[in-house]
Design an enzyme around this catalytic site. Sequence first.
Site, PDB file in Angstrom:
ATOM      1  N   CYS A 282      -4.954  11.463  -2.322  1.00 38.81           N
ATOM      2  CA  CYS A 282      -5.732  12.140  -1.285  1.00 38.81           C
ATOM      3  C   CYS A 282      -7.046  11.379  -1.121  1.00 38.81           C
ATOM      4  O   CYS A 282      -7.176  10.241  -1.593  1.00 38.81           O
ATOM      5  CB  CYS A 282      -5.969  13.611  -1.625  1.00 38.81           C
ATOM      6  N   GLY A 283      -8.034  11.985  -0.476  1.00 37.22           N
ATOM      7  CA  GLY A 283      -9.274  11.275  -0.193  1.00 37.22           C
ATOM      8  C   GLY A 283     -10.161  11.051  -1.398  1.00 37.22           C
ATOM      9  O   GLY A 283     -10.630   9.941  -1.635  1.00 37.22           O
TER      10      GLY A 283
END
Length: 381
Positions: free
Chosen positions: A71-72
């Site tokens: 994810c980020g």
Amino acid sequence: MADTITSTELFREIQAGTVTEILDVRSTDDFRAGKVEGPRPVPTRHVPVYRVMEELEEQAAATREGAVIVCGQGNGSELVAEEFEALGVRTRSLAGGTDAWNRLLVPVEITGLPGDVRVWQFQRPAKACLSYLVGVPGGNAVIVDPTRSPDAYLELAQVHDMAVTHVVDTHVHADHISGGPAVAARLGAEYHLPPEDAGGIVPFPNRPLKDGDQLDLGSAMVRAMTMHLPGHTPGTTALLVSETVLLVGDTVFVRGLGRPDLTGQAEELARDLFRSVHERLRPLDPRTIIAPAHWSTSEEINADGLVTTTLEEVFTATLLNERAIERFVEQIVSSLPAAPQAYDTIRRVNAGQITPGDDEIEVLDVGRNQCAASTSLTATS
């Protein structure tokens, strides 16, 4: 708690071919802006985190054992990995997410060089960008085309007792934010940038290199070939290290040529590129190692883990054996894909013409480079 994997560990596992799968749970826009790609192809699925949470059992069943969840920043992927673990599927979360991956620099040494000089190629897999540390242990060093995160260069220089005395940007980059001016100021080192690429005016300390200038590294020299390899930009600089390795910027790649259109002068710079190739590169020793500033696909990474080729190999390309300048220009210009919209802004940042905020810089500095005019140069038979 779910297992985690660092960016460096992920790079090494991709390199070894042991990553079973990457599951990217970012938004569709973020996934399209930049995927996690390394030195070898790896199976990748994209499913936004909200869908994963809505379809937990189905998504867990579809995910391979040992997969890496991305994810980020690493929070969403850790949550997904924990939920999968509860369902009996072991996965790992990428620590720090794509933010950490975007900053990753992996040094690979170019070995077998004459004398005491050593050259390390720093690979930035998130952008397929290459930068370099060139130096003599116990002497001086130069950083070439640095990223915004200089610690990896400085740590390696310290290990080998090298003082960084010069920082060079081979040209004003359009695909990523340069760390050149900042790291030069931090170290008190000389910074070198072709002023032609900045409209003739560079608003920070800069000493332009002239053709034949030498950068003193102690027992070895780096000969600068400046303003004689235009084509990708008007003032591209190349550095010839110990008559053996040519740090060529974006002039030529392992499989392609630098695109000449990013300054709005496509045909003019394509002609300059033709002259640079035939008048400056062709006379060099064909065994010269070509070390570019980018790669396009993992196929360009050789068995030693390096993105390099030789001048002899470069000139097996059909296009580079085209002796008619008009035909060469036509082929280059007609092959150009549309440039990303952010490239003009990035060029202006690197030329010191604008100073965006940190958040905007983070956005600008994401996504793979698109600096090649062609990545399908065919070899002559």
